[in-house]
Design a protein around this motif. Structure first.
Motif, PDB file in Angstrom:
ATOM      1  N   VAL A   1       0.733  -1.816  -0.007  1.00  0.00           N
ATOM      2  CA  VAL A   1       0.241   0.124  -0.050  1.00  0.00           C
ATOM      3  C   VAL A   1       1.169   1.132   0.196  1.00  0.00           C
ATOM      4  CG1 VAL A   1      -1.560   0.896   1.349  1.00  0.00           C
ATOM      5  CG2 VAL A   1      -1.945  -1.191   1.120  1.00  0.00           C
ATOM      6  N   ASN A   2       2.213   1.496   1.094  1.00  0.00           N
ATOM      7  CA  ASN A   2       2.495   2.467   0.722  1.00  0.00           C
ATOM      8  C   ASN A   2       4.056   2.403   0.136  1.00  0.00           C
ATOM      9  OD1 ASN A   2       1.602   3.299   3.272  1.00  0.00           O
ATOM     10  ND2 ASN A   2       2.927   1.781   4.599  1.00  0.00           N
ATOM     11  N   ALA A   3       3.527   1.388  -1.069  1.00  0.00           N
ATOM     12  CA  ALA A   3       4.509   2.145  -2.255  1.00  0.00           C
ATOM     13  C   ALA A   3       4.003   2.749  -3.490  1.00  0.00           C
ATOM     14  CB  ALA A   3       4.843   0.267  -2.588  1.00  0.00           C
ATOM     15  N   ALA A   4       3.238   3.059  -3.370  1.00  0.00           N
ATOM     16  CA  ALA A   4       2.312   4.245  -3.701  1.00  0.00           C
ATOM     17  C   ALA A   4       2.623   5.292  -3.568  1.00  0.00           C
ATOM     18  CB  ALA A   4       0.479   4.124  -3.611  1.00  0.00           C
ATOM     19  N   LYS A   5       3.211   5.919  -2.536  1.00  0.00           N
ATOM     20  CA  LYS A   5       4.474   6.459  -2.408  1.00  0.00           C
ATOM     21  C   LYS A   5       5.697   6.520  -2.853  1.00  0.00           C
ATOM     22  CE  LYS A   5       0.620   8.568   1.845  1.00  0.00           C
ATOM     23  NZ  LYS A   5       0.475   8.285   2.599  1.00  0.00           N
ATOM     24  N   ASP A   6       6.275   5.544  -2.643  1.00  0.00           N
ATOM     25  CA  ASP A   6       7.472   5.257  -2.551  1.00  0.00           C
ATOM     26  C   ASP A   6       7.382   3.752  -3.307  1.00  0.00           C
ATOM     27  OD1 ASP A   6      10.251   4.560  -2.399  1.00  0.00           O
ATOM     28  OD2 ASP A   6      10.708   4.893  -0.340  1.00  0.00           O
ATOM     29  N   PRO A   7       7.790   4.269  -4.304  1.00  0.00           N
ATOM     30  CA  PRO A   7       7.672   2.752  -5.254  1.00  0.00           C
ATOM     31  C   PRO A   7       8.715   1.688  -4.627  1.00  0.00           C
ATOM     32  CG  PRO A   7       7.947   4.268  -6.419  1.00  0.00           C
ATOM     33  CD  PRO A   7       7.861   4.957  -5.114  1.00  0.00           C
ATOM     34  N   ASP A   8      10.385   2.245  -3.944  1.00  0.00           N
ATOM     35  CA  ASP A   8      11.369   0.871  -3.960  1.00  0.00           C
ATOM     36  C   ASP A   8      10.482  -0.019  -2.740  1.00  0.00           C
ATOM     37  OD1 ASP A   8      13.186   2.317  -5.276  1.00  0.00           O
ATOM     38  OD2 ASP A   8      13.586   3.658  -3.378  1.00  0.00           O
ATOM     39  N   LEU A   9       8.771   0.488  -1.953  1.00  0.00           N
ATOM     40  CA  LEU A   9       9.008  -0.166  -0.930  1.00  0.00           C
ATOM     41  C   LEU A   9       8.855  -1.886  -2.136  1.00  0.00           C
ATOM     42  CD1 LEU A   9       6.999   1.835   1.267  1.00  0.00           C
ATOM     43  CD2 LEU A   9       9.094   1.215   1.700  1.00  0.00           C
ATOM     44  N   TYR A  10       7.764  -1.576  -2.348  1.00  0.00           N
ATOM     45  CA  TYR A  10       7.610  -2.918  -3.357  1.00  0.00           C
ATOM     46  C   TYR A  10       8.932  -4.161  -3.295  1.00  0.00           C
ATOM     47  CZ  TYR A  10       4.061  -0.651  -5.877  1.00  0.00           C
ATOM     48  OH  TYR A  10       2.394  -0.015  -6.657  1.00  0.00           O
ATOM     49  N   ALA A  11       9.664  -3.474  -3.156  1.00  0.00           N
ATOM     50  CA  ALA A  11      11.128  -4.397  -2.628  1.00  0.00           C
ATOM     51  C   ALA A  11      10.760  -5.423  -1.685  1.00  0.00           C
ATOM     52  CB  ALA A  11      12.602  -3.777  -2.553  1.00  0.00           C
ATOM     53  N   ASP A  12      10.127  -4.852  -0.674  1.00  0.00           N
ATOM     54  CA  ASP A  12      10.434  -4.896   0.674  1.00  0.00           C
ATOM     55  C   ASP A  12       8.861  -5.880   1.194  1.00  0.00           C
ATOM     56  OD1 ASP A  12      11.756  -3.187   2.598  1.00  0.00           O
ATOM     57  OD2 ASP A  12      11.027  -2.023   1.397  1.00  0.00           O
ATOM     58  N   ALA A  13       7.832  -5.392  -0.306  1.00  0.00           N
ATOM     59  CA  ALA A  13       6.692  -6.219   0.136  1.00  0.00           C
ATOM     60  C   ALA A  13       6.349  -7.846  -0.900  1.00  0.00           C
ATOM     61  CB  ALA A  13       5.321  -5.269  -0.898  1.00  0.00           C
ATOM     62  N   LEU A  14       6.937  -7.648  -1.821  1.00  0.00           N
ATOM     63  CA  LEU A  14       7.492  -8.673  -2.327  1.00  0.00           C
ATOM     64  C   LEU A  14       8.931  -9.524  -2.111  1.00  0.00           C
ATOM     65  CD1 LEU A  14       7.621 -10.652  -5.248  1.00  0.00           C
ATOM     66  CD2 LEU A  14       9.365  -9.190  -5.928  1.00  0.00           C
ATOM     67  N   GLU A  15       9.408  -8.985  -1.183  1.00  0.00           N
ATOM     68  CA  GLU A  15       9.984 -10.244   0.021  1.00  0.00           C
ATOM     69  C   GLU A  15       8.706 -10.676   0.637  1.00  0.00           C
ATOM     70  OE1 GLU A  15      13.188  -9.623   3.581  1.00  0.00           O
ATOM     71  OE2 GLU A  15      13.191  -8.296   2.103  1.00  0.00           O
ATOM     72  N   GLU A  16       8.066 -10.455   1.639  1.00  0.00           N
ATOM     73  CA  GLU A  16       7.606 -10.850   2.794  1.00  0.00           C
ATOM     74  C   GLU A  16       6.650 -11.418   2.304  1.00  0.00           C
ATOM     75  OE1 GLU A  16       7.763 -10.248   5.817  1.00  0.00           O
ATOM     76  OE2 GLU A  16       9.693  -8.747   5.925  1.00  0.00           O
ATOM     77  N   LEU A  17       5.760 -11.071   0.855  1.00  0.00           N
ATOM     78  CA  LEU A  17       4.774 -12.054   0.823  1.00  0.00           C
ATOM     79  C   LEU A  17       5.230 -12.733  -0.511  1.00  0.00           C
ATOM     80  CD1 LEU A  17       2.971  -8.871  -1.427  1.00  0.00           C
ATOM     81  CD2 LEU A  17       2.134 -10.713   0.715  1.00  0.00           C
ATOM     82  N   LEU A  18       6.684 -13.229  -0.987  1.00  0.00           N
ATOM     83  CA  LEU A  18       6.707 -14.622  -0.769  1.00  0.00           C
ATOM     84  C   LEU A  18       7.631 -15.787   0.312  1.00  0.00           C
ATOM     85  CD1 LEU A  18       9.073 -13.275  -4.014  1.00  0.00           C
ATOM     86  CD2 LEU A  18       7.738 -14.720  -4.155  1.00  0.00           C
ATOM     87  N   LYS A  19       8.123 -14.667   1.634  1.00  0.00           N
ATOM     88  CA  LYS A  19       7.493 -15.222   2.916  1.00  0.00           C
ATOM     89  C   LYS A  19       6.800 -16.236   2.894  1.00  0.00           C
ATOM     90  CE  LYS A  19      10.095 -13.396   5.290  1.00  0.00           C
ATOM     91  NZ  LYS A  19      10.601 -12.028   6.605  1.00  0.00           N
ATOM     92  N   ALA A  20       5.908 -15.397   2.224  1.00  0.00           N
ATOM     93  CA  ALA A  20       4.577 -15.983   3.068  1.00  0.00           C
ATOM     94  C   ALA A  20       3.838 -17.455   1.828  1.00  0.00           C
ATOM     95  CB  ALA A  20       3.711 -15.314   3.176  1.00  0.00           C
ATOM     96  N   GLU A  21       4.179 -16.911   0.724  1.00  0.00           N
ATOM     97  CA  GLU A  21       3.999 -18.396   0.265  1.00  0.00           C
ATOM     98  C   GLU A  21       4.611 -19.421   0.704  1.00  0.00           C
ATOM     99  OE1 GLU A  21       4.310 -18.621  -4.770  1.00  0.00           O
ATOM    100  OE2 GLU A  21       5.764 -17.504  -3.936  1.00  0.00           O
ATOM    101  N   SER A  22       6.317 -19.098   0.234  1.00  0.00           N
ATOM    102  CA  SER A  22       6.851 -20.506   0.923  1.00  0.00           C
ATOM    103  C   SER A  22       5.934 -21.156   2.301  1.00  0.00           C
ATOM    104  CB  SER A  22       7.977 -19.314   1.583  1.00  0.00           C
ATOM    105  OG  SER A  22       8.463 -19.507   2.782  1.00  0.00           O
TER     106      SER A  22
END
Length: 209
Positions: free
Chosen positions: A22-43
């Motif tokens: 959600v916050n990546a809408a303001k700071d696109p660099d946060l997509y990296a953190d979002a992807l890392e956490e979501l991939l962790k959840a997927e695992s």
């Protein structure tokens, strides 16, 4: 019952992933953190369609991570698992997703809310296939999106993919119906090069038939 530590870890990763998403809408660099956490959840659980859908969105829309092949894979998996969902507790996730796409309706049944998620996953899978030049697959997936959420917009997209795939008669039929249901879609035709390049589309817009 005691919640396993792995499930606590998974839920924590989902919460962080969505926060960063959600916050990546303001700071696109946060997509990296979002992807890392979501991939962790997927695992920790590979069938969570909520997580799969969000990962697909990152691969489809986040500039640094655009990968239509991966986006297609994740959206199809999300649609597959959401389409067979029977646990009413997951409506919590359904509400999060549909709120984000302005489609939530408190009058909808639980199964209808899940259906909206299935439709959105197929719609995004269809676009991913279109980007990859898989036009027949785009038609197939968009047909499924329309089945789960029969809106003029979904039918309009189906007509676009059908016409691009050479299914002119079916495409014109769906385009005419979508415009009848929502006349403003006639204007949307002028933004779609695949439609403007087809003489039958121009005839429909000019003559109405």
């Amino acid at each position: 019952l005691r919640v396993p530590d792995s499930e606590k870890e998974r839920q924590h990763s989902i919460e962080l992933g969505i926060k960063f998403f959600v916050n990546a809408a303001k700071d696109p660099d946060l997509y990296a953190d979002a992807l890392e956490e979501l991939l962790k959840a997927e695992s920790l659980m590979k069938q969570d369609y909520f997580v799969l859908h969000r990962i697909g969105c990152i691969y489809l829309h986040a500039e640094k991570y655009i990968n239509p092949e991966k986006a297609l894979e994740y959206f199809l998996r999300a649609a597959k698992y959401a389409s067979v969902e029977s646990d009413a507790h997951v409506v919590r996730l359904a509400n999060v997703l549909t709120n984000n796409f302005n489609t939530v309706n408190s009058a909808l049944s639980d199964s209808a809310k899940i259906g909206l998620l299935v439709s959105d996953s197929y719609e995004k899978a269809s676009f991913s296939a279109y980007v990859l030049g898989q036009f027949a697959n785009a038609v197939t997936y968009q047909s499924k999106a329309l089945k789960f959420n029969s809106t003029p917009q979904n039918r309009f997209l189906l007509s676009k993919y059908q016409i691009r795939n050479g299914d002119i008669a079916d495409g014109i039929q769906n385009l005419e119906r979508s415009i009848d249901d929502m006349p403003v879609l006639a204007l949307a035709c002028f933004k779609e090069i695949d439609l403007l390049n087809e003489s039958e589309v121009l005839k429909l817009i000019v003559t109405g038939k």
